[in-house]
Design a protein around this motif. Structure first.
Motif, PDB file in Angstrom:
ATOM      1  N   UNK A 276       0.911  -1.457  -0.129  1.00  0.00           N
ATOM      2  CA  UNK A 276      -0.614  -0.033  -0.207  1.00  0.00           C
ATOM      3  C   UNK A 276       1.142   1.024   0.595  1.00  0.00           C
ATOM      4  N   UNK A 277       1.496   1.498   1.105  1.00  0.00           N
ATOM      5  CA  UNK A 277       2.788   2.452   0.829  1.00  0.00           C
ATOM      6  C   UNK A 277       3.488   2.660  -0.646  1.00  0.00           C
ATOM      7  N   UNK A 278       4.257   1.621  -0.965  1.00  0.00           N
ATOM      8  CA  UNK A 278       4.744   1.422  -2.393  1.00  0.00           C
ATOM      9  C   UNK A 278       3.870   2.223  -3.654  1.00  0.00           C
ATOM     10  N   UNK A 279       2.819   1.854  -3.394  1.00  0.00           N
ATOM     11  CA  UNK A 279       1.831   2.696  -4.888  1.00  0.00           C
ATOM     12  C   UNK A 279       1.112   3.642  -4.384  1.00  0.00           C
ATOM     13  N   UNK A 280       1.334   4.351  -2.943  1.00  0.00           N
ATOM     14  CA  UNK A 280       1.204   5.028  -2.819  1.00  0.00           C
ATOM     15  C   UNK A 280       2.328   6.344  -2.668  1.00  0.00           C
ATOM     16  N   UNK A 281       3.015   6.038  -2.244  1.00  0.00           N
ATOM     17  CA  UNK A 281       4.325   6.910  -2.690  1.00  0.00           C
ATOM     18  C   UNK A 281       5.095   7.379  -3.769  1.00  0.00           C
ATOM     19  N   UNK A 282       4.453   6.924  -4.523  1.00  0.00           N
ATOM     20  CA  UNK A 282       4.663   7.087  -6.210  1.00  0.00           C
ATOM     21  C   UNK A 282       4.384   8.291  -6.730  1.00  0.00           C
ATOM     22  N   UNK A 283       2.842   8.418  -6.397  1.00  0.00           N
ATOM     23  CA  UNK A 283       2.066  10.272  -6.867  1.00  0.00           C
ATOM     24  C   UNK A 283       2.715  10.847  -6.122  1.00  0.00           C
ATOM     25  N   UNK A 284       3.007  10.923  -4.746  1.00  0.00           N
ATOM     26  CA  UNK A 284       3.119  11.426  -3.350  1.00  0.00           C
ATOM     27  C   UNK A 284       4.807  12.226  -4.035  1.00  0.00           C
ATOM     28  N   UNK A 285       5.570  11.355  -4.659  1.00  0.00           N
ATOM     29  CA  UNK A 285       6.954  11.433  -4.818  1.00  0.00           C
ATOM     30  C   UNK A 285       7.160  12.265  -5.986  1.00  0.00           C
ATOM     31  N   UNK A 286       5.508  11.692  -7.127  1.00  0.00           N
ATOM     32  CA  UNK A 286       5.808  12.915  -8.511  1.00  0.00           C
ATOM     33  C   UNK A 286       5.613  14.080  -8.057  1.00  0.00           C
ATOM     34  N   UNK A 287       4.432  14.547  -7.239  1.00  0.00           N
ATOM     35  CA  UNK A 287       3.660  15.970  -6.602  1.00  0.00           C
ATOM     36  C   UNK A 287       5.000  16.600  -6.206  1.00  0.00           C
ATOM     37  N   UNK A 288       5.738  16.012  -4.848  1.00  0.00           N
ATOM     38  CA  UNK A 288       6.597  16.726  -4.598  1.00  0.00           C
ATOM     39  C   UNK A 288       7.833  17.354  -4.963  1.00  0.00           C
ATOM     40  N   UNK A 289       8.563  17.095  -6.376  1.00  0.00           N
ATOM     41  CA  UNK A 289       8.794  17.508  -7.052  1.00  0.00           C
ATOM     42  C   UNK A 289       8.331  18.579  -8.152  1.00  0.00           C
ATOM     43  N   UNK A 290       7.140  18.285  -8.120  1.00  0.00           N
ATOM     44  CA  UNK A 290       5.887  18.532  -9.542  1.00  0.00           C
ATOM     45  C   UNK A 290       6.258  20.065  -8.745  1.00  0.00           C
ATOM     46  N   UNK A 291       5.323  19.560  -7.228  1.00  0.00           N
ATOM     47  CA  UNK A 291       5.032  21.427  -6.533  1.00  0.00           C
ATOM     48  C   UNK A 291       6.217  21.647  -6.713  1.00  0.00           C
ATOM     49  N   UNK A 292       7.494  21.538  -6.157  1.00  0.00           N
ATOM     50  CA  UNK A 292       8.695  21.999  -6.015  1.00  0.00           C
ATOM     51  C   UNK A 292       8.903  23.438  -7.480  1.00  0.00           C
ATOM     52  N   UNK A 293       8.469  22.290  -8.213  1.00  0.00           N
ATOM     53  CA  UNK A 293       8.842  23.514  -9.558  1.00  0.00           C
ATOM     54  C   UNK A 293       8.132  24.231 -10.136  1.00  0.00           C
TER      55      UNK A 293
END
Length: 439
Positions: free
Chosen positions: A206-223
């Protein structure tokens, strides 16, 4: 193909059990602590005298601190690449690398948060961000997504660690007394039943599935912190993909460097094999090619349009004041690693280590180039401003704090390897049993 080595449970446990620091380890740890202390003293001076001790001014209001923040956020994405993407792809060879990736991710995101507070000048102002935050501001999005990513990364580090904590508690005589208390506090409830393994496996998935969109969000938001401002060099719809591809590249490079160091320091050749370097080399060269593509796109489009302010920005990068560090960053973070890793002989441990170092160093320089040149090319011309406002070069306090934060992240990784197994013991034993059954 490398010959399969059969290892007993006792041998795996002995090989992967945390070890005391030898002389090189003590010297390395002492050096990191010394750098951290110098950084802490520099930060004390900044707290006492204000941001005036830095080279930050009206124009260059973001400098080396924000560059370091973007670098830490980037390197933290390796947790989602190794732990989540490869795990969900049913790639089993990455097992020895998952914990290395997760501890790099956790240390990176922790110091990303710390360096932002340093950049604020007044640490008490961080509380205002939480109390008076506005959803219209990408900064609030960044705070939320970074906090979420940190929690998920900690859980992905902690849950797979539980079976290993039980092994640590079974060998109390090998541990320092206070370490046994730590192991007991963290994992005394783990008994190793089938139900616990089933629940932990489900939680990890569950965490592995969840962390992928969060990981994309973290650097997209930073950008978006950059791209939502109307400035040359930042006014780009490419920034999200540009940041994410670069983040995965530097994270993979950091894992390669850590693989080589841990393999040498702890004699883990049976667990981190040449085949691991070969496969990670292919991943790194793929990510470098992808990042090179986004770099070409990032500079080619504004160069084609030739808007006045964009021209000044590009000239500063390609042939002007920042040309040296720009071409150094392009060569070290992309071109040279690609040339090294395209060939099988370049995917051996030592060339891989060199390529990984080049990627990491070049990536940090690239983050500096994303931040500083744009700040010095405002939309309105600099008029009636002191000469020092038109240039930016970090003071020794900024440099010391930045180096201290980098040393602090390395110190977290170093202490982790001293008290906990850097390669999952229980997973390695389970995979060895599966291999024996197949044979």
């Amino acid at each position: 193909m490398e010959k399969e080595i059969k290892l007993s449970e006792a041998q795996i446990t002995a090989d992967l059990y945390p070890r005391k620091f030898g002389l090189p380890g003590m010297l390395w740890t002492s050096l990191l602590i010394a750098i951290c202390l110098v950084g802490a003293y520099a930060y004390y001076l900044q707290l006492r005298d204000g941001l005036g001790v830095t080279a930050l001014r009206d124009y260059a209001s973001w400098g080396i601190y924000i560059s370091n923040f973007v670098f830490f956020v980037a390197i933290s994405l390796v947790g989602s690449l190794i732990t989540a993407v490869l795990r969900l792809s049913n790639v089993h060879w990455s097992t020895p690398l998952t914990r290395i990736a997760e501890i790099i991710a956790v240390s990176g995101i922790v110091f990303a948060a710390i360096i932002i507070i340093v950049d604020m000048g007044r640490p008490d102002r961080f509380l205002y961000v939480m109390i008076h935050g506005r959803l219209q501001s990408p900064i609030i999005w960044d705070v939320v997504v970074i906090s979420t990513y940190l929690v998920i990364s900690l859980l992905l580090l902690y849950i797979p660690l539980l079976p290993d904590l039980k092994i640590m508690l079974q060998h109390k005589e090998k541990n320092i007394k206070w370490l046994n208390k730590v192991y007991h506090f963290l994992g005394s409830f783990w008994v190793g039943s089938k139900e616990q393994f089933r629940l932990s496996e489900k939680a990890i998935n569950i965490l592995a599935v969840t962390i992928i969109p969060v990981a994309f969000c973290i650097h997209t938001v930073t950008s978006w912190l950059f791209a939502t401002t109307y400035r040359p060099g930042w006014d780009s719809t490419n920034f999200g993909a540009y940041f994410i591809s670069g983040a995965f590249l530097v994270g993979a490079g950091a894992v390669v460097v850590a693989m080589y160091v841990f393999r040498k320091a702890y004699h883990l050749e049976k667990y981190i094999t040449d085949d691991h370097f070969n496969k990670m080399g292919k991943i790194v060269v793929l990510l470098a090619l992808l990042y090179l593509y986004f770099n070409i796109n990032e500079y080619l489009v504004p160069a084609f349009k030739m808007k006045k302010f964009e021209v000044e920005h590009l000239e500063g990068l390609f042939t002007g004041h920042f040309a040296g560090i720009f071409w150094f960053a392009i060569a070290t973070s992309m071109v040279l690693p690609i040339l090294i890793l395209l060939f099988k002989s370049g995917r051996k441990p030592l060339p891989m280590f060199i390529a990984g170092l080049l990627v990491v160093v070049g990536a940090w320089c690239k983050r500096f180039l994303i931040v500083t040149p744009t700040m010095l090319h405002p939309m309105l011309p600099m008029t009636d401003a002191p000469e020092e406002f038109m240039h930016y070069f970090p003071t020794w306090q900024e440099s010391a704090i930045t180096l201290g934060s980098l040393a602090g992240a390395l110190l977290i990784v170093t202490f982790f390897t001293r008290i906990l197994p850097i390669i999952p013991v229980q997973e390695t034993i389970a995979e060895q049993h599966e291999t024996d059954k197949d044979n």
